[in-house]
Write a protein that holds these residues in place. Structure first.
Motif, PDB file in Angstrom:
ATOM      1  N   PRO A 113      -2.532  13.717 -18.630  1.00  0.00           N
ATOM      2  CA  PRO A 113      -2.900  14.027 -17.447  1.00  0.00           C
ATOM      3  C   PRO A 113      -4.952  13.531 -16.790  1.00  0.00           C
ATOM      4  CG  PRO A 113      -2.662  16.439 -18.781  1.00  0.00           C
ATOM      5  CD  PRO A 113      -3.095  15.633 -19.362  1.00  0.00           C
ATOM      6  N   TYR A 114      -5.337  13.217 -18.226  1.00  0.00           N
ATOM      7  CA  TYR A 114      -6.838  12.600 -18.276  1.00  0.00           C
ATOM      8  C   TYR A 114      -6.505  11.425 -17.993  1.00  0.00           C
ATOM      9  CZ  TYR A 114     -11.918  12.092 -18.259  1.00  0.00           C
ATOM     10  OH  TYR A 114     -13.319  11.470 -18.543  1.00  0.00           O
ATOM     11  N   ALA A 115      -5.713  10.536 -18.332  1.00  0.00           N
ATOM     12  CA  ALA A 115      -5.286   9.083 -17.799  1.00  0.00           C
ATOM     13  C   ALA A 115      -4.021   9.184 -16.777  1.00  0.00           C
ATOM     14  CB  ALA A 115      -4.218   8.622 -19.244  1.00  0.00           C
ATOM     15  N   ALA A 116      -2.789   9.298 -16.114  1.00  0.00           N
ATOM     16  CA  ALA A 116      -2.232  10.034 -15.162  1.00  0.00           C
ATOM     17  C   ALA A 116      -3.404  10.065 -14.353  1.00  0.00           C
ATOM     18  CB  ALA A 116      -1.620  10.794 -15.721  1.00  0.00           C
ATOM     19  N   ASP A 117      -4.442  10.930 -13.673  1.00  0.00           N
ATOM     20  CA  ASP A 117      -5.179  11.149 -13.030  1.00  0.00           C
ATOM     21  C   ASP A 117      -6.496   9.715 -13.274  1.00  0.00           C
ATOM     22  OD1 ASP A 117      -4.220  13.217 -13.042  1.00  0.00           O
ATOM     23  OD2 ASP A 117      -5.989  14.433 -13.850  1.00  0.00           O
ATOM     24  N   LEU A 118      -7.205   9.418 -13.797  1.00  0.00           N
ATOM     25  CA  LEU A 118      -7.444   7.766 -13.626  1.00  0.00           C
ATOM     26  C   LEU A 118      -6.164   6.356 -12.460  1.00  0.00           C
ATOM     27  CD1 LEU A 118      -9.501   7.457 -17.259  1.00  0.00           C
ATOM     28  CD2 LEU A 118     -10.568   8.654 -14.009  1.00  0.00           C
ATOM     29  N   VAL A 119      -5.376   6.593 -12.852  1.00  0.00           N
ATOM     30  CA  VAL A 119      -4.390   6.136 -12.872  1.00  0.00           C
ATOM     31  C   VAL A 119      -4.407   6.636 -11.022  1.00  0.00           C
ATOM     32  CG1 VAL A 119      -1.991   4.716 -12.471  1.00  0.00           C
ATOM     33  CG2 VAL A 119      -3.150   5.507 -14.685  1.00  0.00           C
TER      34      VAL A 119
ATOM     35  N   THR B  78      -5.270   5.012  -6.485  1.00  0.00           N
ATOM     36  CA  THR B  78      -4.024   4.058  -5.123  1.00  0.00           C
ATOM     37  C   THR B  78      -3.656   5.590  -4.360  1.00  0.00           C
ATOM     38  OG1 THR B  78      -2.557   5.614  -6.696  1.00  0.00           O
ATOM     39  CG2 THR B  78      -2.812   2.920  -7.393  1.00  0.00           C
ATOM     40  N   VAL B  79      -4.795   6.449  -4.521  1.00  0.00           N
ATOM     41  CA  VAL B  79      -4.370   7.836  -3.763  1.00  0.00           C
ATOM     42  C   VAL B  79      -6.209   8.208  -3.096  1.00  0.00           C
ATOM     43  CG1 VAL B  79      -2.204   8.618  -3.819  1.00  0.00           C
ATOM     44  CG2 VAL B  79      -4.354   9.308  -4.887  1.00  0.00           C
ATOM     45  N   PRO B  80      -6.258   8.787  -1.872  1.00  0.00           N
ATOM     46  CA  PRO B  80      -7.312   8.812  -1.507  1.00  0.00           C
ATOM     47  C   PRO B  80      -7.642  10.407  -2.564  1.00  0.00           C
ATOM     48  CG  PRO B  80      -6.657   8.521   0.487  1.00  0.00           C
ATOM     49  CD  PRO B  80      -5.609   8.181  -0.672  1.00  0.00           C
ATOM     50  N   ALA B  81      -9.131   9.382  -2.616  1.00  0.00           N
ATOM     51  CA  ALA B  81      -9.508  11.332  -3.240  1.00  0.00           C
ATOM     52  C   ALA B  81      -9.384  12.631  -2.888  1.00  0.00           C
ATOM     53  CB  ALA B  81     -11.424  11.586  -3.745  1.00  0.00           C
ATOM     54  N   ARG B  82      -9.310  12.657  -1.333  1.00  0.00           N
ATOM     55  CA  ARG B  82      -8.507  13.698  -0.618  1.00  0.00           C
ATOM     56  C   ARG B  82      -7.998  14.746  -0.577  1.00  0.00           C
ATOM     57  NH1 ARG B  82     -10.114  13.860   5.511  1.00  0.00           N
ATOM     58  NH2 ARG B  82     -12.155  12.913   5.027  1.00  0.00           N
ATOM     59  N   LEU B  83      -7.030  13.172  -1.260  1.00  0.00           N
ATOM     60  CA  LEU B  83      -4.923  13.748  -1.055  1.00  0.00           C
ATOM     61  C   LEU B  83      -4.837  14.216  -3.121  1.00  0.00           C
ATOM     62  CD1 LEU B  83      -3.070  13.566  -0.299  1.00  0.00           C
ATOM     63  CD2 LEU B  83      -2.027  11.315  -1.165  1.00  0.00           C
ATOM     64  N   PHE B  84      -5.841  13.825  -3.300  1.00  0.00           N
ATOM     65  CA  PHE B  84      -5.904  14.167  -4.988  1.00  0.00           C
ATOM     66  C   PHE B  84      -6.562  15.370  -4.444  1.00  0.00           C
ATOM     67  CE2 PHE B  84      -6.970  14.309  -9.404  1.00  0.00           C
ATOM     68  CZ  PHE B  84      -6.272  13.812 -10.388  1.00  0.00           C
ATOM     69  N   GLY B  85      -7.540  15.472  -4.376  1.00  0.00           N
ATOM     70  CA  GLY B  85      -8.180  17.033  -4.169  1.00  0.00           C
ATOM     71  C   GLY B  85      -7.245  18.371  -3.808  1.00  0.00           C
TER      72      GLY B  85
ATOM     73  N   ARG C 136       0.547  -0.772   0.291  1.00  0.00           N
ATOM     74  CA  ARG C 136      -0.360  -0.266  -0.057  1.00  0.00           C
ATOM     75  C   ARG C 136       0.861   1.424   0.381  1.00  0.00           C
ATOM     76  NH1 ARG C 136      -3.302  -2.474   3.701  1.00  0.00           N
ATOM     77  NH2 ARG C 136      -2.275  -1.276   5.565  1.00  0.00           N
ATOM     78  N   ARG C 137       2.024   0.957   1.143  1.00  0.00           N
ATOM     79  CA  ARG C 137       3.265   2.202   0.793  1.00  0.00           C
ATOM     80  C   ARG C 137       3.475   2.497  -0.933  1.00  0.00           C
ATOM     81  NH1 ARG C 137       6.442   0.072   4.125  1.00  0.00           N
ATOM     82  NH2 ARG C 137       4.818   1.552   6.105  1.00  0.00           N
ATOM     83  N   GLY C 138       3.711   1.587  -1.455  1.00  0.00           N
ATOM     84  CA  GLY C 138       4.634   1.870  -2.823  1.00  0.00           C
ATOM     85  C   GLY C 138       3.405   2.186  -3.021  1.00  0.00           C
ATOM     86  N   SER C 139       2.214   2.158  -3.457  1.00  0.00           N
ATOM     87  CA  SER C 139       1.182   2.507  -4.113  1.00  0.00           C
ATOM     88  C   SER C 139       0.938   3.504  -4.576  1.00  0.00           C
ATOM     89  CB  SER C 139      -0.302   1.042  -3.925  1.00  0.00           C
ATOM     90  OG  SER C 139      -0.284   0.127  -4.243  1.00  0.00           O
ATOM     91  N   MET C 140       1.007   3.838  -2.345  1.00  0.00           N
ATOM     92  CA  MET C 140       1.151   5.603  -2.645  1.00  0.00           C
ATOM     93  C   MET C 140       1.806   6.421  -3.277  1.00  0.00           C
ATOM     94  SD  MET C 140      -1.469   7.401  -0.770  1.00  0.00           S
ATOM     95  CE  MET C 140      -2.188   6.901   0.291  1.00  0.00           C
ATOM     96  N   LEU C 141       2.659   5.753  -3.125  1.00  0.00           N
ATOM     97  CA  LEU C 141       3.761   6.325  -3.322  1.00  0.00           C
ATOM     98  C   LEU C 141       3.924   6.817  -5.083  1.00  0.00           C
ATOM     99  CD1 LEU C 141       7.369   4.641  -1.373  1.00  0.00           C
ATOM    100  CD2 LEU C 141       6.181   7.526  -1.099  1.00  0.00           C
ATOM    101  N   ARG C 142       3.328   5.305  -6.008  1.00  0.00           N
ATOM    102  CA  ARG C 142       3.433   5.898  -7.702  1.00  0.00           C
ATOM    103  C   ARG C 142       2.523   6.878  -7.940  1.00  0.00           C
ATOM    104  NH1 ARG C 142       4.338  -0.019  -6.555  1.00  0.00           N
ATOM    105  NH2 ARG C 142       2.098  -0.180  -6.602  1.00  0.00           N
TER     106      ARG C 142
ATOM    107  N   ILE D 251       1.444   9.548  -6.038  1.00  0.00           N
ATOM    108  CA  ILE D 251       1.987  10.746  -5.870  1.00  0.00           C
ATOM    109  C   ILE D 251       2.753  10.797  -6.481  1.00  0.00           C
ATOM    110  CG2 ILE D 251       3.416  12.200  -4.842  1.00  0.00           C
ATOM    111  CD1 ILE D 251       2.793  10.437  -2.027  1.00  0.00           C
ATOM    112  N   ALA D 252       3.734   9.932  -7.582  1.00  0.00           N
ATOM    113  CA  ALA D 252       4.412  10.217  -8.521  1.00  0.00           C
ATOM    114  C   ALA D 252       3.045  10.343  -9.336  1.00  0.00           C
ATOM    115  CB  ALA D 252       5.357   9.422  -8.416  1.00  0.00           C
ATOM    116  N   THR D 253       2.830   9.780  -9.778  1.00  0.00           N
ATOM    117  CA  THR D 253       2.279  10.056 -11.033  1.00  0.00           C
ATOM    118  C   THR D 253       1.259  11.182 -11.338  1.00  0.00           C
ATOM    119  OG1 THR D 253       1.303   6.957 -11.537  1.00  0.00           O
ATOM    120  CG2 THR D 253       0.103   9.147 -11.998  1.00  0.00           C
ATOM    121  N   MET D 254       0.437  11.609  -9.734  1.00  0.00           N
ATOM    122  CA  MET D 254      -0.297  13.207  -9.770  1.00  0.00           C
ATOM    123  C   MET D 254       0.988  14.233 -10.029  1.00  0.00           C
ATOM    124  SD  MET D 254      -2.418  13.262  -6.786  1.00  0.00           S
ATOM    125  CE  MET D 254      -0.975  12.416  -5.461  1.00  0.00           C
ATOM    126  N   ILE D 255       2.222  14.374  -9.725  1.00  0.00           N
ATOM    127  CA  ILE D 255       3.279  14.756  -9.983  1.00  0.00           C
ATOM    128  C   ILE D 255       3.652  15.103 -11.264  1.00  0.00           C
ATOM    129  CG2 ILE D 255       6.069  15.813  -9.477  1.00  0.00           C
ATOM    130  CD1 ILE D 255       5.195  14.483  -6.933  1.00  0.00           C
TER     131      ILE D 255
END
Length: 358
Positions: A235-241, A245-252, A21-27, A29-33
């Motif tokens: 961005p559209y594809a990356a945001d879906l990915v 792996t990350v909570p919607a709140r963190l994404f927002g 889960r920690r690895g997925s979260m980091l991936r 975050i990297a995807t969002m960046i």
């Protein structure tokens, strides 16, 4: 949840995925960046084509690229659209067309960092709308202060550019509201695909004029296509990915860093240096936006939690009433309805409405 560990299979099942889960979260975050960077780099590259195509021409190419990608993926059947599905789709297409044109024209006049920062007032306004909490009122006041510091109105201010940035913000707010509505009326990506097609159709006359005037220069077209790919498709594809792996709140909340990424892209790619007061204004608006989104998400999650608890309590009451009912007579409290209500409430998830997909 208990604090004791029995060492059984259930405990191992809940503790084992912590590392993945920690690895997925980091991936995530990297995807969002990567998504945010791609979005703003695309906007900066599109600005290189303003001299040849103009902001309207760049937006036209961007809409054509977005439609060419989204349409084959979603394949909406327009013949089956009903009027309650059509009218918000048409409005969303008009919003796409206006939002991108106003934003790109603002970028041309006041720079990438300032234009994107002003545009982010749109989701901030939606997050604060109807709220009366002290924190949200402070966020609203902070946003007003941030805009004043960012612009510092004076004789040399480009009020038209600022107004266009605010128009883009209003369009983004409308996009969020229309997207919420269409999410209940059309499945999957049908709504944005159909709306993008509408927006691309509106820009056909712009492409025809540019073609007639011989302004479809190869280099400018490449810049505009890059803007379409980097600012819409990636961005559209990356945001879906990332949302897997990350909570919607963190994404927002993470969306709030886009003005900073835009300012950095403007400096590196366009050479648009910002004054200290502009950096201060961006910092204030980014902070208030992050606080507002986090506050709204927390309230939504709290409301869902309370509703779920009520559903569970009503189901428990129904079971007790059913157990005390006469033999062969169903419980009068609606046992099955209570369980169904619990299941429906438990499946609710916070909606993400601040993703920018134009």
């Amino acid at each position: 949840m208990t604090t004791e560990s029995t060492g059984g299979p259930a405990d191992r099942a809940t503790s084992a995925p912590a590392g993945p889960r920690r690895g997925s979260m980091l991936r995530g975050i990297a995807t969002m960046i990567g998504s945010g960077t791609s979005n703003q780099v695309g906007a900066a590259l599109g600005a290189h084509a303003f001299g040849t195509l103009g902001p309207a021409g760049v937006v036209a190419v961007r809409q054509f690229v977005a439609a060419a990608v989204l349409w084959p993926v979603a394949r909406p059947n327009l013949r089956r659209f009903t009027w309650p599905q059509w009218w918000p789709t048409l409005l969303l297409g008009l919003v796409f067309a206006t939002m991108n044109l106003s934003l790109y024209t603002a970028i041309d006049r006041i720079g990438l960092g300032l234009a994107v920062t002003l545009e982010f007032l749109g989701p901030l306004a939606v997050a604060l709308a109807g709220s009366r909490t002290r924190l949200d009122l402070l966020c609203a006041a902070g946003a007003c202060l941030g805009v004043y510091v960012l612009v510092l109105p004076g004789p040399a201010s480009d009020y038209l550019g600022v107004g266009l940035g605010l128009l883009a913000a209003a369009c983004w707010a409308a996009y969020i509201l229309l997207n919420r509505l269409l999410g209940t009326r059309l499945p999957g990506l049908e709504a944005p695909a159909a709306a993008t097609l509408v927006s691309a159709t509106l820009y056909l006359p712009v492409a025809a004029v540019l073609l007639a005037r011989g302004r479809l220069d190869g280099t400018a077209i490449l810049y505009a296509v890059a803007a379409g790919v980097l600012s819409s498709v990636v961005p559209y594809a990356a945001d879906l990915v990332a949302l897997r792996t990350v909570p919607a709140r963190l994404f927002g909340v993470f969306m709030s860093v886009h003005p900073v990424l835009a300012a950095l892209a403007g400096i590196v790619i366009l050479g648009q240096l910002l004054a200290p007061h502009e950096w201060a204004g961006i910092a204030v608006i980014v902070t208030t936006n992050a606080l507002a989104v986090h506050s709204a998400s927390a309230r939504r999650a709290s409301g869902i939690g309370r509703a779920t608890g009520l559903g569970k309590r009503s189901a428990a009451v129904a079971r007790r009433l059913r157990s005390t009912a006469p033999h062969g007579e169903p419980g009068r409290a609606g046992h099955h309805d209570g369980e169904r209500h619990d299941a429906e409430e438990g499946q609710q998830m916070p909606r993400l409405d601040s993703a920018h997909a134009g």
